[in-house]
Design a protein around this motif. Structure first.
Motif, PDB file in Angstrom:
ATOM      1  N   UNK A 150     -12.995  -6.098  12.730  1.00  0.00           N
ATOM      2  CA  UNK A 150     -13.447  -7.178  11.101  1.00  0.00           C
ATOM      3  C   UNK A 150     -15.215  -6.570  11.192  1.00  0.00           C
ATOM      4  N   UNK A 162     -14.798  -3.514   2.125  1.00  0.00           N
ATOM      5  CA  UNK A 162     -15.053  -4.897   1.296  1.00  0.00           C
ATOM      6  C   UNK A 162     -15.453  -5.836   1.021  1.00  0.00           C
ATOM      7  N   UNK A 214     -13.750  -3.102   8.030  1.00  0.00           N
ATOM      8  CA  UNK A 214     -12.211  -3.150   8.821  1.00  0.00           C
ATOM      9  C   UNK A 214     -12.088  -1.951   9.909  1.00  0.00           C
ATOM     10  N   UNK A 272      -8.198   4.132  11.090  1.00  0.00           N
ATOM     11  CA  UNK A 272      -8.928   3.909   9.875  1.00  0.00           C
ATOM     12  C   UNK A 272     -10.165   3.072   9.373  1.00  0.00           C
ATOM     13  N   UNK A 278     -18.484  -6.036   4.284  1.00  0.00           N
ATOM     14  CA  UNK A 278     -17.442  -6.295   4.758  1.00  0.00           C
ATOM     15  C   UNK A 278     -16.769  -4.423   5.440  1.00  0.00           C
ATOM     16  N   UNK A 310       0.422  -1.167   0.213  1.00  0.00           N
ATOM     17  CA  UNK A 310      -0.194  -0.021  -0.162  1.00  0.00           C
ATOM     18  C   UNK A 310       0.979   1.112   0.255  1.00  0.00           C
ATOM     19  N   UNK A 313      -4.733  -4.161  13.318  1.00  0.00           N
ATOM     20  CA  UNK A 313      -6.163  -4.549  12.804  1.00  0.00           C
ATOM     21  C   UNK A 313      -6.812  -4.171  14.418  1.00  0.00           C
ATOM     22  N   UNK A 329     -10.421 -10.963   6.868  1.00  0.00           N
ATOM     23  CA  UNK A 329      -9.669  -9.944   6.249  1.00  0.00           C
ATOM     24  C   UNK A 329      -8.630  -9.508   7.111  1.00  0.00           C
ATOM     25  N   UNK A 330      -7.860  -9.907   7.889  1.00  0.00           N
ATOM     26  CA  UNK A 330      -7.100  -9.057   9.006  1.00  0.00           C
ATOM     27  C   UNK A 330      -5.469  -9.225   7.957  1.00  0.00           C
ATOM     28  N   UNK A 331      -5.969  -8.074   8.413  1.00  0.00           N
ATOM     29  CA  UNK A 331      -3.930  -7.732   7.310  1.00  0.00           C
ATOM     30  C   UNK A 331      -3.123  -6.790   8.691  1.00  0.00           C
ATOM     31  N   UNK A 365      -8.653  -0.376  11.575  1.00  0.00           N
ATOM     32  CA  UNK A 365      -7.531  -0.225  12.045  1.00  0.00           C
ATOM     33  C   UNK A 365      -7.039   1.192  12.973  1.00  0.00           C
ATOM     34  N   UNK A 406     -16.553 -10.765  13.159  1.00  0.00           N
ATOM     35  CA  UNK A 406     -15.284 -11.953  12.268  1.00  0.00           C
ATOM     36  C   UNK A 406     -14.310 -11.602  12.713  1.00  0.00           C
ATOM     37  N   UNK A 456      -9.651   1.836   1.946  1.00  0.00           N
ATOM     38  CA  UNK A 456      -9.517   2.316   3.343  1.00  0.00           C
ATOM     39  C   UNK A 456     -10.221   3.840   3.360  1.00  0.00           C
ATOM     40  N   UNK A 466      -9.417  -4.671  -0.460  1.00  0.00           N
ATOM     41  CA  UNK A 466      -9.764  -3.406   0.715  1.00  0.00           C
ATOM     42  C   UNK A 466      -9.281  -2.251  -0.057  1.00  0.00           C
ATOM     43  N   UNK A 469      -5.647   7.663   3.145  1.00  0.00           N
ATOM     44  CA  UNK A 469      -6.305   6.571   3.810  1.00  0.00           C
ATOM     45  C   UNK A 469      -5.043   5.946   2.752  1.00  0.00           C
ATOM     46  N   UNK A 470      -4.353   4.214   3.056  1.00  0.00           N
ATOM     47  CA  UNK A 470      -3.487   3.931   2.213  1.00  0.00           C
ATOM     48  C   UNK A 470      -4.298   3.438   0.585  1.00  0.00           C
TER      49      UNK A 470
END
Lengths: 114, 114
Positions: B48, B94, B33, B90, B31, A36, B45, A100-102, B35, B55, B105, B103, A43-44
């Motif tokens: 999510x 998705x 998420x 952030x 979805x 990213x 993270x 979808x955890x990064x 951060x 999740x 952001x 994803x 944002x990224x």
């Protein structure tokens, strides 16, 4: 415990030359890697990704290389342009994770000088 | 076509207070998420949500909570704020929870705790 590391906090490159950003990881469960780009106050933004079953993925000026045995990936930008100046993050996803955890590295600030 | 929208963009709170951050995903994305990005580090993270259910959850204390509404927008709540909660928060959306979806952001909410 940093599972994704970017050991170079900054990198300065001349316009037109190659930029190489590096990333190391420790978790063998990562199955997908992403890069990213982030500008201040934004944002990224997704750049390019690679699956763990590949060793190279190319998209225009951007190429990502993955060396699974060394648990190392790199992003090559050729040729570098002043507009590429930003903070670059590598990120990894975990195999088997239903979500979808990064997991992100700490980032490398790239400065491309005209 | 609107991207991921976060509000407010900036916020200053006092230690011990509570804060609610909001996120509207891209239309059609189910979805969301969250951060946390502390200055000088990569995003970490927090949560999510997919189809209004949690999740995934990162390594954050119970002071952090979130929810997703029927229109897929989301709120992140932080209680009993600490100085260390100062960060850029952030939101990423998705299409689904599968790890192969990309994803996007938002620009984030800058929270300062004084």
């Amino acid at each position: 415990d940093q599972q994704v590391k970017q050991n170079s906090p900054s990198l300065s490159v001349q316009e037109g030359r190659i930029s190489i950003l590096n990333c190391d990881y420790t978790n063998s469960m990562f199955d997908y890697f992403l890069w990213y780009k982030k500008y201040p106050a934004e944002g990224p933004t997704f750049l390019i990704s690679i699956s763990s079953i590949k060793d190279k993925n190319e998209d225009g000026r951007f190429t990502v290389f993955l060396n699974k045995s060394a648990k190392h990936l790199s992003l090559h930008i050729v040729p570098s342009q002043p507009g590429d100046s930003a903070v670059y993050f590598c990120a990894a996803r975990t195999r088997g994770n239903a979500g979808n955890m990064l997991t992100f590295g700490g980032g490398t600030r790239l400065m491309v000088k005209p | 076509d609107a991207g991921v929208t976060q509000s407010p963009t900036h916020l200053i709170k006092t230690r011990g207070q509570q804060v609610t951050l909001r996120c509207s995903p891209i239309s059609g994305h189910k979805s969301v998420s969250w951060y946390q990005q502390v200055l000088g580090q990569g995003p970490q993270f927090i949560f999510q949500y997919y189809e209004k259910e949690e999740r995934g959850r990162g390594n954050f204390p119970d002071r952090f909570s979130a929810r997703q509404f029927p229109n897929y927008s989301s709120e992140l709540n932080v209680n009993a704020l600490l100085l260390g909660d100062s960060a850029l928060y952030l939101c990423a959306s998705s299409l689904g929870q599968d790890r192969n979806y990309g994803y996007t952001f938002g620009s984030g909410t800058r929270l300062t705790v004084v």
